[in-house]
Design an enzyme around this catalytic site. Structure first.
Site, PDB file in Angstrom:
ATOM      1  N   GLY A  33       0.172   8.884   5.046  1.00 31.32           N
ATOM      2  CA  GLY A  33      -0.955   7.535   4.201  1.00 31.32           C
ATOM      3  C   GLY A  33      -1.495   7.872   2.881  1.00 31.32           C
ATOM      4  O   GLY A  33      -1.780   8.813   2.731  1.00 31.32           O
ATOM      5  N   CYS A  34      -1.730   6.581   2.366  1.00 31.84           N
ATOM      6  CA  CYS A  34      -2.026   6.367   0.925  1.00 31.84           C
ATOM      7  C   CYS A  34      -3.159   5.289   1.237  1.00 31.84           C
ATOM      8  O   CYS A  34      -3.017   4.904   0.159  1.00 31.84           O
ATOM      9  CB  CYS A  34      -0.265   6.201   0.091  1.00 31.84           C
ATOM     10  SG  CYS A  34       0.864   5.172   0.015  1.00 31.84           S
ATOM     11  N   PHE A  73       1.753   2.218  13.330  1.00 29.75           N
ATOM     12  CA  PHE A  73       3.124   2.771  12.633  1.00 29.75           C
ATOM     13  C   PHE A  73       2.980   4.369  12.993  1.00 29.75           C
ATOM     14  O   PHE A  73       3.564   4.688  12.651  1.00 29.75           O
ATOM     15  CB  PHE A  73       2.589   3.206  10.908  1.00 29.75           C
ATOM     16  CG  PHE A  73       2.597   1.794  10.997  1.00 29.75           C
ATOM     17  CD1 PHE A  73       3.645   0.293  11.063  1.00 29.75           C
ATOM     18  CD2 PHE A  73       1.344   0.541   9.899  1.00 29.75           C
ATOM     19  CE1 PHE A  73       3.294  -0.962  10.763  1.00 29.75           C
ATOM     20  CE2 PHE A  73       1.698  -0.268   8.858  1.00 29.75           C
ATOM     21  CZ  PHE A  73       3.002  -1.249   9.679  1.00 29.75           C
ATOM     22  N   LYS A  85      -8.232   5.396  13.133  1.00 36.73           N
ATOM     23  CA  LYS A  85      -8.753   4.052  14.119  1.00 36.73           C
ATOM     24  C   LYS A  85      -8.653   3.896  14.878  1.00 36.73           C
ATOM     25  O   LYS A  85      -7.771   2.825  14.482  1.00 36.73           O
ATOM     26  CB  LYS A  85      -9.473   3.541  12.994  1.00 36.73           C
ATOM     27  CG  LYS A  85     -10.412   4.709  12.817  1.00 36.73           C
ATOM     28  CD  LYS A  85     -11.539   5.236  13.060  1.00 36.73           C
ATOM     29  CE  LYS A  85     -12.861   6.220  12.028  1.00 36.73           C
ATOM     30  NZ  LYS A  85     -13.500   5.428  11.125  1.00 36.73           N
ATOM     31  N   LYS A 119     -14.723   0.705  18.075  1.00 33.54           N
ATOM     32  CA  LYS A 119     -16.041  -0.122  17.560  1.00 33.54           C
ATOM     33  C   LYS A 119     -15.182  -0.872  16.831  1.00 33.54           C
ATOM     34  O   LYS A 119     -16.230  -1.908  16.241  1.00 33.54           O
ATOM     35  CB  LYS A 119     -16.733   1.058  16.958  1.00 33.54           C
ATOM     36  CG  LYS A 119     -16.029   2.008  15.886  1.00 33.54           C
ATOM     37  CD  LYS A 119     -16.198   1.401  14.672  1.00 33.54           C
ATOM     38  CE  LYS A 119     -14.613   1.547  13.462  1.00 33.54           C
ATOM     39  NZ  LYS A 119     -14.334   3.106  13.252  1.00 33.54           N
ATOM     40  N   ARG A 139     -14.742  -3.659   6.708  1.00 35.29           N
ATOM     41  CA  ARG A 139     -13.669  -4.630   6.799  1.00 35.29           C
ATOM     42  C   ARG A 139     -14.284  -5.672   7.663  1.00 35.29           C
ATOM     43  O   ARG A 139     -13.720  -6.882   7.606  1.00 35.29           O
ATOM     44  CB  ARG A 139     -12.525  -4.397   6.358  1.00 35.29           C
ATOM     45  CG  ARG A 139     -11.788  -3.083   7.282  1.00 35.29           C
ATOM     46  CD  ARG A 139     -10.748  -2.925   7.192  1.00 35.29           C
ATOM     47  NE  ARG A 139     -10.327  -2.110   5.541  1.00 35.29           N
ATOM     48  CZ  ARG A 139      -9.625  -1.652   5.046  1.00 35.29           C
ATOM     49  NH1 ARG A 139      -8.204  -2.492   5.960  1.00 35.29           N
ATOM     50  NH2 ARG A 139      -9.777  -0.466   3.836  1.00 35.29           N
ATOM     51  N   ASN A 140     -13.725  -5.150   9.219  1.00 32.77           N
ATOM     52  CA  ASN A 140     -13.621  -5.829  10.389  1.00 32.77           C
ATOM     53  C   ASN A 140     -14.942  -7.310  10.179  1.00 32.77           C
ATOM     54  O   ASN A 140     -14.414  -7.551  10.990  1.00 32.77           O
ATOM     55  CB  ASN A 140     -13.680  -5.497  11.466  1.00 32.77           C
ATOM     56  CG  ASN A 140     -12.553  -4.251  11.714  1.00 32.77           C
ATOM     57  OD1 ASN A 140     -11.664  -4.504  11.385  1.00 32.77           O
ATOM     58  ND2 ASN A 140     -12.862  -2.827  11.947  1.00 32.77           N
TER      59      ASN A 140
END
Lengths: 351, 351
Positions: A11-12, A98, A123, A207, A271-272
């Protein structure tokens, strides 16, 4: 050199890049690890240049973690099979949808080293046959390697700026916990360990649904009492969910960073909550993908996906009535219910 | 009329006035209660007029809850003996340092009605012989009446504006719980009940110490990860404190409004956090009383008082080492330690 365990980050993105920075600092510190940290990059063009080239040349992920200098022992690698080869320790940090496909490709590369271990920073929970499945269990079953999990109050940009943060590792054996703790613990990123792989992932996933509800409160201009009430009710529903679907859950997770601290930071600055606030401020009429494009630079929200999945699980087993906050959050997010109706669902009956 | 239980609120500050509004709405709603709610006012001049006269004439507490219309069935009464006479239900909502003296005067008035009950909305614990004593126990022993407690995520101004909020009543008997719940439960103020008078008061008091630490984070410009970590560590220390000094504490309090929700709202928007942020921003060099004057219109902070008391209790029983956050918060607040040192105390050892 050459004797230490080789680490690869799968992941990046924003969190993947910040985690890679943490890890690369520790692989240089401990002989236990090989210095080089490979980071698998799903190749894309940024200003006409390959993202992996940009990272390897400028030591910065200009797309997902701009402004942060990455350690030079991070090596961006776009070829997944090359990432798998010789790796002892896999760190998964990609969107949960993914994980399955990526793990399959890793397995099929034929390069998987015997004795490898994995940890999930993802998450999310997966839905298989309308039942919740942990990302760690999915990785274990796909790759056949033991998988721990790490979760906590971790806004990636703050960790990248080395602001004091904490996280919790959920482990199955203490030996693995010790290893992973050394890979992640930094003076600015303190890691505690709990023998509960399931609990910390359930909290880490759900959460984000609570954060949508908290964001709706912000978008409606409601005060801190209301937001705290929503967070409290949400924590109770997470707890009920974990206890029902993963009975081995350690109740102490609530006192961990992966428990209430993650909930707090996600509902204050994540962000959510920002996207959900915009959604509510526009009375639910602005599409999520448009909000994601403006606020997240094209990345996808975890909260909305998890919200749908949680709803489907609870609907399938006819338990929606026990989860009024999750249910109303789904209805606001996806069924056109006015965000103002959120509060009406939060009442307690007189005893 | 005349048959319902007579309610008197002991206190006329910010929270006392907001609570009186809630109560006065319910005394009109339920026949169970006499309509009139007496509010004891420690008389003072506001713009040259007695505060009690201002309240009874304009139905507004211009000094402590400006801009909020109070129900007309609130009667401000400056004479304490008159307040005690015929009262069935006492609601204590004054700073904790004044509880003992006020209760003594109430007792000495000779007007105390047999069968009266009390509830404490006071956020604080008392120190007697360097041991923590609950406000409810103090009221019980001074007045000889059973005392419950109410606590929750309750910024007074938000409740006065009728923003959705929650609170928890800690009770000893279910019968009392039902009565108090009817006095406080409103559509915008939802009350749950827990059989733990001690736990909710310990959380209600000590969360103000955590709020000082959270405020220091704000004043230092630290992000949400750090603040969430401080709140998490603080919650753990509150939990440890409650378990040690009040062994009957119900562990479920953490899931209540009086538990984590109160901690959250206090650390997001409360007065302790605002004053502590100012203190840290000025590098600990601005005196607390000057900050209180500017930010609180002359009211006193609960957090600093409780911080000192907690420190003294823990020092006396030589347990400071188990409470690193409470200890460092005291040192920053009162011993000139640089606020920046706060974070250094928050480390977790490798396992």
């Amino acid at each position: 050199m050459g004797l230490g365990k080789k680490v690869t980050v799968i992941g990046c993105g924003n969190w993947g890049s910040a985690a890679s920075k943490v890890i690369a600092e520790n692989t240089k510190k401990y002989d236990l690890f090989d210095d080089t940290v490979r980071m698998w990059v799903l190749e894309e063009k940024v200003d006409g240049v390959n993202l992996s080239e940009l990272i390897n040349t400028h030591h910065e992920n200009k797309k997902y973690l701009p402004g942060i200098k990455l350690p030079e022992n991070i090596l961006a690698v776009p070829d997944l099979a090359e990432c798998v080869k010789d790796t002892d320790l896999f760190v998964f940090v990609i969107p949960h949808q993914f994980v399955k496909g990526t793990a399959e490709k890793m397995k099929n590369s034929g390069q998987l080293k015997s004795g490898a271990l994995a940890i999930s920073l993802v998450k999310g929970i997966m839905i298989v046959d309308k039942k919740p499945v942990l990302v760690s269990d999915l990785v274990e079953s796909e790759l056949g390697v033991p998988c721990s999990a790490l979760s906590g109050a971790n806004v990636a940009n703050c960790i990248a700026r080395e602001e004091f943060s904490e996280a919790t590792i959920g482990y199955t054996t203490k030996e693995h916990a010790r290893l992973w703790q050394r890979l992640f613990d930094r003076p600015y990123f303190k890691i505690s360990c709990l023998d509960d792989v399931a609990g910390i992932q359930v909290y880490g996933a759900l959460k984000n649904v609570v954060a949508l509800a908290a964001g709706f409160c912000d978008g409606l201009g409601l005060g801190s009492n209301t937001k705290a009430a929503v967070m409290r009710i949400g924590l109770n529903e997470i707890h009920t969910f974990a206890r029902n679907f993963f009975p081995g859950t350690n109740e102490k997770v609530v006192f961990e960073s992966a428990g209430l601290a993650d909930l707090i930071t996600t509902c204050i600055g994540g962000r959510n909550v920002r996207c959900a606030a915009e959604f509510a401020a526009k009375e639910g009429k602005r599409p999520w993908n448009e909000i994601e494009l403006e606020f997240l630079n094209g990345q996808k929200l975890q909260g909305t996906t998890t919200c749908v999945e949680t709803y489907e699980v609870l609907k399938e087993c006819r338990r929606l009535a026990e989860f009024p906050l999750f249910h109303v959050t789904y209805k606001v997010a996806f069924e056109g219910l006015n965000p103002k109706e959120l509060i009406a669902s939060l009442s307690v009956k007189l005893i």
